[in-house]
Design an enzyme around this catalytic site. Structure first.
Site, PDB file in Angstrom:
ATOM      1  N   LYS A 182      16.598  19.125  80.460  1.00  0.00           N
ATOM      2  CA  LYS A 182      16.874  20.436  81.279  1.00  0.00           C
ATOM      3  C   LYS A 182      15.750  20.595  82.285  1.00  0.00           C
ATOM      4  O   LYS A 182      14.829  20.784  81.855  1.00  0.00           O
ATOM      5  CB  LYS A 182      16.872  21.505  80.326  1.00  0.00           C
ATOM      6  CG  LYS A 182      17.267  22.804  81.076  1.00  0.00           C
ATOM      7  CD  LYS A 182      16.655  24.055  80.528  1.00  0.00           C
ATOM      8  CE  LYS A 182      15.811  24.830  81.591  1.00  0.00           C
ATOM      9  NZ  LYS A 182      16.157  25.009  82.765  1.00  0.00           N
ATOM     10  N   GLU A 257       2.424  20.948  78.293  1.00  0.00           N
ATOM     11  CA  GLU A 257       1.446  21.063  79.432  1.00  0.00           C
ATOM     12  C   GLU A 257       1.635  22.145  80.345  1.00  0.00           C
ATOM     13  O   GLU A 257       2.735  22.525  80.592  1.00  0.00           O
ATOM     14  CB  GLU A 257       1.641  19.708  80.390  1.00  0.00           C
ATOM     15  CG  GLU A 257       0.384  18.966  80.846  1.00  0.00           C
ATOM     16  CD  GLU A 257       0.324  19.780  82.413  1.00  0.00           C
ATOM     17  OE1 GLU A 257      -0.611  20.518  82.646  1.00  0.00           O
ATOM     18  OE2 GLU A 257       1.218  19.395  83.149  1.00  0.00           O
ATOM     19  N   CYS A 291      -0.588  22.138  88.962  1.00  0.00           N
ATOM     20  CA  CYS A 291      -1.195  22.651  88.005  1.00  0.00           C
ATOM     21  C   CYS A 291      -2.731  22.056  88.175  1.00  0.00           C
ATOM     22  O   CYS A 291      -3.638  22.508  87.293  1.00  0.00           O
ATOM     23  CB  CYS A 291      -0.751  22.262  86.224  1.00  0.00           C
ATOM     24  SG  CYS A 291      -0.557  20.428  86.221  1.00  0.00           S
ATOM     25  N   GLU A 392      -4.495  31.681  86.838  1.00  0.00           N
ATOM     26  CA  GLU A 392      -3.788  30.790  87.646  1.00  0.00           C
ATOM     27  C   GLU A 392      -2.759  31.310  88.630  1.00  0.00           C
ATOM     28  O   GLU A 392      -1.882  32.087  88.208  1.00  0.00           O
ATOM     29  CB  GLU A 392      -2.704  29.875  86.751  1.00  0.00           C
ATOM     30  CG  GLU A 392      -2.091  28.772  87.679  1.00  0.00           C
ATOM     31  CD  GLU A 392      -1.156  27.874  86.838  1.00  0.00           C
ATOM     32  OE1 GLU A 392      -0.558  28.246  86.049  1.00  0.00           O
ATOM     33  OE2 GLU A 392      -1.634  26.648  86.707  1.00  0.00           O
TER      34      GLU A 392
END
Ligand SMILES: NC(=O)C1=CN([C@@H]2O[C@H](COP(=O)(O)OP(=O)(O)OC[C@H]3O[C@@H](n4cnc5c(N)ncnc54)[C@H](OP(=O)(O)O)[C@@H]3O)[C@@H](O)[C@H]2O)C=CC1
Ligand SMILES: O=C(O)CCC(=O)C(=O)O
Length: 490
Positions: A182, A257, A291, A392
Site C-alpha cells: 500500500k 522507520e 527523514c 521534525e
C-alpha cells in the site's frame, strides 16, 4: 491498465493476483499536484476491506510456489524489472515530480537509484542464504538456512515515491516473500507506474499485490490481517508507533522507520565552503522532506558569524518553483498538509523567540498561487530546547544553534528523541573520533551531508527514529527472512 477519465487524467487500478482491477467501492481518489492543486495527476482506487482480503488471499496462495522457485530464479525477475524501469525512467521521474513536487533531476536520480537497488537485490539471488556452523558432534552437519518470512505488508510514504517502495519490494521478493503493498495515497500514481514495470516482468500470479486506499482503512486493515506475517513501514512517528504496537500484539514481525531531527555540527576547523554546500543540500533538497534532512545546525562560536554569512549568501541563490523547469532548484511542499505544517513551525519559531533571518515566505503570483510554495527558511538565536530544535518539521527550515566547543555541540546534537543521521564538519581527527563515539544515530557522517544513503549499507536509526532491524544492503535479510538451524546426524 490505465484509462483516461475526467481532466484527461488516467485512472490507475489495483494489481491483485496479476490482474488490474477496480475497487469494489467503485470509487476513486484523486492525486493532485503540489505545483498546482487544480491539476489531477491521476485517479487511484479507493479500496475496501474486501479488496484487501482478495490481495491477501492472492499473496497467501502464491506463497509456497514462490518460495520453491528458488532464490536464483527470483533474482532473475528483479534484473528484468530493473531493465524495464530503466526504459521508463523519464516517465516515472516526471510523474514523481508532478505528483510530489521534487525537482526532475532529483526524481530522475531517485529512479536511477531504484534501478540500482533492484540490481543489487537481483544479485542477492546468487549469494549465500545460510552458514555452516561446526557442531559439537564431529559426525553431524549443522547449518542455517534463511527462509522467507511469508506474506509481507509494505506501507510507504510519499517523500521517496520510487526508492522507498523499491528498497522494500526488492528484498521482500528476492528472499522469497509474497507482498501486499500500500503506497501513500499522495504518491500512488508514481507507485502504480512502478508496479506496471514489475507486472511487465512477468512475476507469477499473486506474488506482488498492489492496493491503494486510505491509511485508516487499508493501512490499518493490513496490520490487522490474519494472513500478515511481517510488516515494514516508513512514515510518521504516530502511525509508526501504532503499527509497531499492533504488530507486537499480534506476533507479527515489524520494521518501522520514522522521523529524524538531524544535526550538522560545524567545527571551527571545518572547510566552511564544503559545510555550507552540504547544509544547503541536506536541508533544502526535496524541500526538506527527507527523514535524513538536516534541520539543526550547531556551529562553534569562533566561526558562527562567518558561517552564517556564507550560509545566507548561498540560500539567497536558491530558485523556488515548478521542479519540471531546468532553472528551479527547489520545488513546493508535497501537500497542503505539509505546507500548513511548515507555515505553523515558522510561526512557532518566531513566537519562541528565535529570529527568522531568511525565507519562510509563502510565494504568490501567477505560477505560485495554486501551489504549495515557500522560500527556504533559516532561524538564528535558536535554543536547544525550542520546539523548532526538537521536533521534525519535514520542510525547508534550518535552526542555527551556537555552541562553545565540539563537546557542547555533540550534547546539543544528541538532545532530541530521534537518532537517524548526523554530520560533523571538521579537519580535527580528535573531534571526528569523539563524534563517532558519542553521537546517538544510525548514520554517522563526517564531512558529508546528513541526507543521502548508500543502497549497499544498512540504513536506519536509533532512539525514536525506528524499531526493528535495518533496511537496505545485506542487513535487509534480517527482516525479510527467518532462520532455520538444521542439525543432521549421519
Ligand atoms: N520517515 C519518513 O521518511 C517520513 C516521515 N514523515 C513524517 O510524517 C509526517 C506526516 O506525513 P504523513 O504522510 O501524514 O505520514 P503517515 O505516517 O500518515 O503516512 C505514511 C504511510 O502510512 C499510511 N497510513 C496512514 N494512516 C495509517 C494507519 N492508521 N495505519 C497504517 N497505515 C497508515 C499512509 O497512507 P495514506 O497516504 O493513505 O494516508 C502512508 O502510506 C511528516 O510531516 C513527517 O514528519 C512522512 C513521510 C515520510
Ligand atoms: O537520504 C536519503 O536518501 C533517504 C531518506 C529517507 O529514507 C527518507 O526520507 O525516508
Amino acid at each position: 491498465m490505465e484509462m483516461v477519465t475526467k481532466n484527461n487524467s488516467a485512472t490507475f487500478k489495483n494489481f491483485i493476483n496479476n490482474e488490474w482491477v477496480s475497487s469494489q467501492s467503485n470509487e476513486v481518489l484523486e492525486s493532485i499536484s503540489p505545483m498546482n492543486k487544480n491539476e489531477v495527476v491521476g485517479y487511484v482506487q479507493k479500496s475496501t476491506q474486501e479488496d484487501l482480503d482478495k490481495a491477501f488471499k492472492a499473496a497467501e496462495d502464491a506463497k509456497s510456489a514462490w518460495r520453491k522457485i528458488g532464490q536464483h530464479a527470483r533474482g532473475q525477475f528483479l534484473f528484468k524489472v530493473a531493465d524495464i524501469i530503466e526504459q521508463n525512467i523519464d516517465d516515472i521521474a516526471e510523474t514523481a515530480t508532478r505528483e510530489m513536487g521534487k525537482t526532475l533531476p532529483e526524481a530522475k536520480g531517485e529512479t536511477a537509484r531504484g534501478v540500482a537497488i533492484l540490481r543489487y537485490y537481483a544479485g542477492e539471488g546468487m549469494r549465500k542464504n545460510g552458514d555452516v556452523i561446526p557442531a559439537s558432534d564431529k559426525d553431524a552437519l549443522m547449518f542455517t538456512r534463511r527462509v522467507p518470512a511469508g506474506v509481507v505488508g509494505i506501507i510507504t510514504p510519499w517523500n521517496f515515491p520510487v526508492a522507498i517502495p523499491i528498497w522494500k519490494l526488492a528484498p521482500a521478493l528476492v528472499y522469497g516473500n509474497t507482498v501486499v503493498f500500500k503506497p501513500a495515497t499522495e504518491a500512488s500514481v508514481t507507485a502504480a507506474k512502478i508496479i506496471e514495470c514489475f507486472a511487465k516482468a512477468g512475476l507469477p500470479k499473486g506474488v506482488l499485490n498492489f492496493i491503494v486506499g486510505s491509511g485508516s482503512v487499508i493501512g490499518q486493515g493490513m496490520i490487522e490481517h490474519s494472513s500478515l506475517n511481517a510488516i515494514t513501514f516508513t512514515g510518521s512517528e504516530n502511525i509508526g508507533k501504532s503499527v509497531a504496537k499492533w504488530a507486537a500484539e499480534s506476533g507479527v514481525k515489524y520494521q518501522i522507520e520514522m522521523g529524524g531531527k538531524n544535526p550538522v555540527i560545524v567545527a571551527k576547523d571545518a572547510d566552511l565552503d564544503n559545510a555550507v554546500e552540504a547544509v544547503i543540500s541536506g536541508a533544502f533538497r526535496s524541500t526538506g522532506q527527507k527523514c535524513t534532512a538536516t534541520s539543526k545546525v550547531v556551529v562553534e562560536s569562533a566561526i558562527y558569524d562567518v558561517f552564517k554569512k556564507k550560509l545566507l549568501a548561498e540560500t539567497e541563490k536558491i530558485t523556488v518553483g515548478n521542479g519540471l523547469n531546468d532553472e528551479i532548484w527547489m520545488g513546493p511542499c508535497a501537500s497542503q498538509g505539509q505546507f500548513d505544517t511548515v507555515k505553523d513551525y515558522i510561526e512557532i519559531g518566531k513566537s519562541e523567540g528565535a529570529t527568522l533571518i531568511a525565507g519562510g515566505e509563502v510565494l504568490s503570483g501567477d505560477e505560485f498561487d495554486n501551489g504549495f510554495y515557500l522560500t527556504p527558511a533559516i532561524f538564528d538565536n535558536v535554543k536547544a530546547d525550542m520546539r523548532i530544535a526538537q521536533e521534525e518539521i519535514f520542510g525547508p527550515v534550518i535552526a542555527l544553534i551556537e555552541a562553545s566547543d565540539v563537546e557542547e555541540a555533540i550534547k546539543i546534537a544528541n538532545d532530541t528523541k530521534f537518532g537517524l543521521s548526523a554530520s560533523i564538519f571538521t579537519s580535527n581527527i580528535g573531534s571526528l573520533m569523539e563524534f563517532i563515539d558519542e553521537i546517538e544515530v544510525g548514520l554517522v557522517r563526517i564531512n558529508a551531508e546528513s541526507a543521502g544513503v548508500e543502497l549497499q549499507a544498512p540504513f536506519g536509526g536509533m532512539k525514536g527514529s525506528g524499531y526493528g532491524s535495518r533496511e537496505q544492503g545485506e542487513a535487509a535479510q534480517e527482516f525479510y527472512t527467518e532462520i532455520k538451524t538444521v542439525f543432521i546426524k549421519a
